[in-house]
Design a protein around this motif. Sequence first.
Motif, mmCIF file in Angstrom:
data_model
loop_
_atom_site.group_PDB
_atom_site.id
_atom_site.type_symbol
_atom_site.label_atom_id
_atom_site.label_comp_id
_atom_site.label_asym_id
_atom_site.label_seq_id
_atom_site.Cartn_x
_atom_site.Cartn_y
_atom_site.Cartn_z
ATOM 1 N N TYR A 43 0.954 -1.222 0.056
ATOM 2 C CA TYR A 43 0.071 -0.170 0.182
ATOM 3 C C TYR A 43 0.930 1.261 0.029
ATOM 4 O O TYR A 43 0.666 2.245 -0.940
ATOM 5 N N TYR A 44 1.889 1.301 0.954
ATOM 6 C CA TYR A 44 2.549 2.403 1.035
ATOM 7 C C TYR A 44 3.430 2.785 -0.296
ATOM 8 O O TYR A 44 3.929 1.617 -0.809
ATOM 9 N N ASP A 45 3.601 3.611 -0.708
ATOM 10 C CA ASP A 45 4.221 4.006 -2.076
ATOM 11 C C ASP A 45 3.841 3.158 -3.201
ATOM 12 O O ASP A 45 4.383 2.838 -4.106
ATOM 13 N N HIS A 46 2.533 2.989 -3.200
ATOM 14 C CA HIS A 46 1.992 2.227 -4.229
ATOM 15 C C HIS A 46 2.013 2.812 -5.579
ATOM 16 O O HIS A 46 1.896 2.369 -6.917
ATOM 17 N N HIS A 47 2.058 4.178 -5.499
ATOM 18 C CA HIS A 47 2.403 5.124 -6.734
ATOM 19 C C HIS A 47 3.610 4.980 -7.367
ATOM 20 O O HIS A 47 3.873 4.778 -8.640
ATOM 21 N N LYS A 48 4.526 4.693 -6.237
ATOM 22 C CA LYS A 48 6.142 4.320 -7.246
ATOM 23 C C LYS A 48 5.913 2.930 -7.791
ATOM 24 O O LYS A 48 6.663 2.551 -8.789
ATOM 25 N N GLN A 49 5.297 2.030 -6.985
ATOM 26 C CA GLN A 49 5.497 0.543 -7.414
ATOM 27 C C GLN A 49 4.762 0.388 -8.760
ATOM 28 O O GLN A 49 5.134 -0.261 -9.589
ATOM 29 N N GLY A 50 3.418 1.229 -8.913
ATOM 30 C CA GLY A 50 2.649 1.215 -10.015
ATOM 31 C C GLY A 50 3.486 1.648 -11.143
ATOM 32 O O GLY A 50 3.467 1.110 -12.222
ATOM 33 N N GLN A 51 4.340 2.636 -10.831
ATOM 34 C CA GLN A 51 4.992 3.359 -11.906
ATOM 35 C C GLN A 51 5.909 2.092 -12.800
ATOM 36 O O GLN A 51 6.281 1.831 -13.838
ATOM 37 N N MET A 52 6.477 1.391 -11.650
ATOM 38 C CA MET A 52 7.470 0.558 -11.963
ATOM 39 C C MET A 52 6.835 -0.469 -12.603
ATOM 40 O O MET A 52 7.578 -1.100 -13.680
ATOM 41 N N LEU A 53 5.783 -1.077 -12.356
ATOM 42 C CA LEU A 53 5.241 -2.038 -12.973
ATOM 43 C C LEU A 53 4.498 -1.529 -14.297
ATOM 44 O O LEU A 53 4.670 -2.419 -15.321
ATOM 45 N N VAL A 54 4.130 -0.323 -14.690
ATOM 46 C CA VAL A 54 3.727 0.008 -15.859
ATOM 47 C C VAL A 54 4.786 -0.040 -16.988
ATOM 48 O O VAL A 54 4.905 -0.640 -18.164
ATOM 49 N N ILE A 55 6.069 0.543 -16.280
ATOM 50 C CA ILE A 55 7.245 0.853 -17.477
ATOM 51 C C ILE A 55 8.029 -0.638 -17.557
ATOM 52 O O ILE A 55 8.776 -0.714 -18.488
ATOM 53 N N GLY A 56 7.797 -1.405 -16.514
ATOM 54 C CA GLY A 56 8.331 -2.885 -16.806
ATOM 55 C C GLY A 56 7.702 -3.893 -17.277
ATOM 56 O O GLY A 56 8.155 -4.900 -17.618
ATOM 57 N N SER A 57 6.387 -3.563 -17.857
ATOM 58 C CA SER A 57 5.786 -4.494 -18.700
ATOM 59 C C SER A 57 5.858 -3.997 -20.199
ATOM 60 O O SER A 57 6.002 -3.169 -20.490
ATOM 61 N N ALA A 58 5.473 -5.332 -20.885
ATOM 62 C CA ALA A 58 5.541 -4.943 -22.312
ATOM 63 C C ALA A 58 4.184 -4.538 -22.595
ATOM 64 O O ALA A 58 3.407 -5.608 -22.854
#
Lengths: 502, 502
Positions: free
Chosen positions: A375-390
């Motif tokens: 939950y904490y920092d989910h905006h950062k984790q979300g960015q990483m998931l979007v940019i890390g996916s094809a």
Amino acid sequence: MNEKIAIIDLGSNTARLVALSYQPETCFKLEDELREPVRLSENMGESKIIRAEAAKRGIDALKAFKTYCDAVGISKIHATATSAVREAVNGASFLAAVEKSVGLKPEILAGEKEAYYGTLAVANSLNYQDALVLDLGGGSLQLSYMKNRKFKSGQSWPLGAVRSTELFFADEIVKKKEAKELIKKTRESIAEYLEDVPKGLPIVGMGGTVRNLANIAKKANGDRLELIHNYHFSLNDLDKITEGLITKTVAERKKITGLNSDRADIITAGAIVIREVLDYYQAKEIIISGQGIREGLFYSYLFPKNDHLVKDLRSFSINNLAKRYYDFPKHNKHVRKLSLLLFEQLAPLHGYGDWERDLLAQAAIVHDIGMAINYYDHHKQGQMLVIGSALAGFSHREQAIISLLVRFHRKGKPSALGLDSVLEKGDLERLSKLAALLRLAEYLERSKAQRVQDLRCHIAEQYLQIEVLAEDDVSVEIKEAILHSDLLANAYGVEVEIVLGH
Amino acid sequence: MNEKIAIIDLGSNTARLVALSYQPETCFKLEDELREPVRLSENMGESKIIRAEAAKRGIDALKAFKTYCDAVGISKIHATATSAVREAVNGASFLAAVEKSVGLKPEILAGEKEAYYGTLAVANSLNYQDALVLDLGGGSLQLSYMKNRKFKSGQSWPLGAVRSTELFFADEIVKKKEAKELIKKTRESIAEYLEDVPKGLPIVGMGGTVRNLANIAKKANGDRLELIHNYHFSLNDLDKITEGLITKTVAERKKITGLNSDRADIITAGAIVIREVLDYYQAKEIIISGQGIREGLFYSYLFPKNDHLVKDLRSFSINNLAKRYYDFPKHNKHVRKLSLLLFEQLAPLHGYGDWERDLLAQAAIVHDIGMAINYYDHHKQGQMLVIGSALAGFSHREQAIISLLVRFHRKGKPSALGLDSVLEKGDLERLSKLAALLRLAEYLERSKAQRVQDLRCHIAEQYLQIEVLAEDDVSVEIKEAILHSDLLANAYGVEVEIVLGH
């Protein structure tokens, strides 16, 4: 995702298994991958006989794959075998042995079928109606014409990276004459086929060689993204790389940043062949496909209807990302609705069009996927998931912008965060202006109960009033929206007032 | 995780909701958090009346929380109210209004109950049987004695960071005399209570002030981990920080790296009080708890039996991590079994003991959690997940080693990857030697079907033979183990032979 499938591919060098879970027409996820070096074509020679040792390695690998499938509960297995088995004189008896001792019946993929699946992978992962698809393997070069997202025609030639190296080059350092011979052979081979293909189509490239060449170019250009699918690899860059490869020994090539050292001995021939196809077809670039035959084969299961074609690629990709990590459709769709209400009513202030509207809408659907990590920092984790996916169907620039919208949907001052190399002029302003809308929508949906029903924006000189319409109590939503309206005020240069509407 | 709960905490300044999903005795996950600044005690003054405006803010926040719970399907809600409501003369009528208009009945937590839940949080998240628990809030300092992981006694004094600042300091820069007065007051307050607490217990600290002070020390010491729970904060460091704070204005304090600027005005008083408790109790450090009363309250649901205590904290933490991200118990346990077989039989070569054995066993359980993010690079993602989680019951050093074992369980040359600051001498060698065992076990379990039943290691001069015992065909497992045995050979300085046993 309740369906599971294993796609097995018994190649000349390697046996591979990919395990996927999926829900037809809806979503999928790669669960696992197994690779076994089987060297099935070892010592096959001119006689084209799969040798006993090689056959045993192949059968052992398939046995292990079958055991794996049983252990993880995969009952749907699609096994295929390509050139080595297809060309072997004892291919049929090898397959009989496989069936007897493993219980699998690999399907021999004819060349045309391979081209069909390769084209299907392109149709379902890149936004083109028509394209010329280039697939360069170790043994052959395949060209296919995709028309209206369907395989129309194709042909292949024994110009693969391994075979060309063996046939045309005597030493590690390629002689000018040898390169010329290979160029000539390539040109002569493809000329007739290309007469029947319309001019000016985008060229899409698949296979390890073209991907690796593109990776070298990416690194040289300072592109730090891990994405290779949908990379636009220019002829200029390919020219430079090819020049560099020709004059180097294998050991010297291995020092090139981004070059996969396993390919150092064969990449030069591959580069020359691909370069010549582009040159002859007068293309300025080749678009990389990270997907190939296996993915195409999988699409025939994922999209059982409509000729195995996904209808709306971008929506599918975004929804797939959400379903894979964290999906809360009611909330996400309401954030999208509120974002778009703001976008439309503030058009006089931002002047953006359909493209930006779509990016904002897509970002709203995946804004919370980082919750899958924590939950904490989910905006950062979300960015990483979007940019890390094809993210099939999106350019790298679009993907970067969506990832940054996710990053700044709840806090922080929008910035490029190292993605500068794929952004263009005006994108940072675009990011700020769109993130401001997404953030306001997020806080207007703070209790995740869709209580805000409509918005009315009133624009004046350096002033913006947003009326919030609701039947239920939305005092917390309004308070939170006010608390988080700085970005809106700064991005649009207005004073912001948010009030309960009547 | 099929149970859901919301813990609501209506404090003097902020109303907070944490939403968790859980399965009793098994696992849990923080799903969401909502915070509303309600300033319930605003203008309460000496008369101790919750004012109408403040009451409305409190009720609005609780309404929004209730709406949220309804929207996301949480029916179990435990709402509590602390000092502001407890001390207000109209607290009861405020609660009646809450019940009527929101439908929630917040429980007023008595001071003793707060101390009980705080102690429960410590008992279930740090590896101590006995401890002195310090909880410094805005209003009060609470000390509790935990014996055999249970709350034994406690007392509180009006020495919180906000209250001490108001009562003792006239200006931003603290005068020597003022500091001395606060020290004296602290000492006089706690002396009697501490007479009945055994000497020499570890001190565990909770609350925002001590966490923030520890964070300043961490940054100053070059500790780049994001972890604060279980950080050992030395009196030396606290001394230095306190000295620095006393002579600075609020604006100057805000420039201190790691200092949360919202606390800049009150942190000095907090530092002085905490420092004095440590000094008086003759403690050399304070161990930070990232958990507090809310977590303690949640534990009463998570662990309904056994006095709400987790039985084996480390196993619980590791299993919780696996269940939260990616769990495949059969495979994980078999990798653990094979790793430990290797560990025990190779004891003459590594000489390690129970501690290393346990780290290896724990790492085996979570080695694949990165799969939750994606298959490719799941070893990297897994490392990130392990080091990014508050892994209760493990020291930061242990957590770093486990994370690196995950990182190198399938490929790569073991290295510290920026975690040097928490590793100690010999840890890199330890990492290599343990990772080599985990990696071999992983490949001996390649088909994930538990086919390898036993191992027999034969050690000779710079030579190691591993016999693999199995009833089924394990040729692929042996081949893969051989292909990935370099690390084993290098870490132990032996030639490795892996053969099918008889």
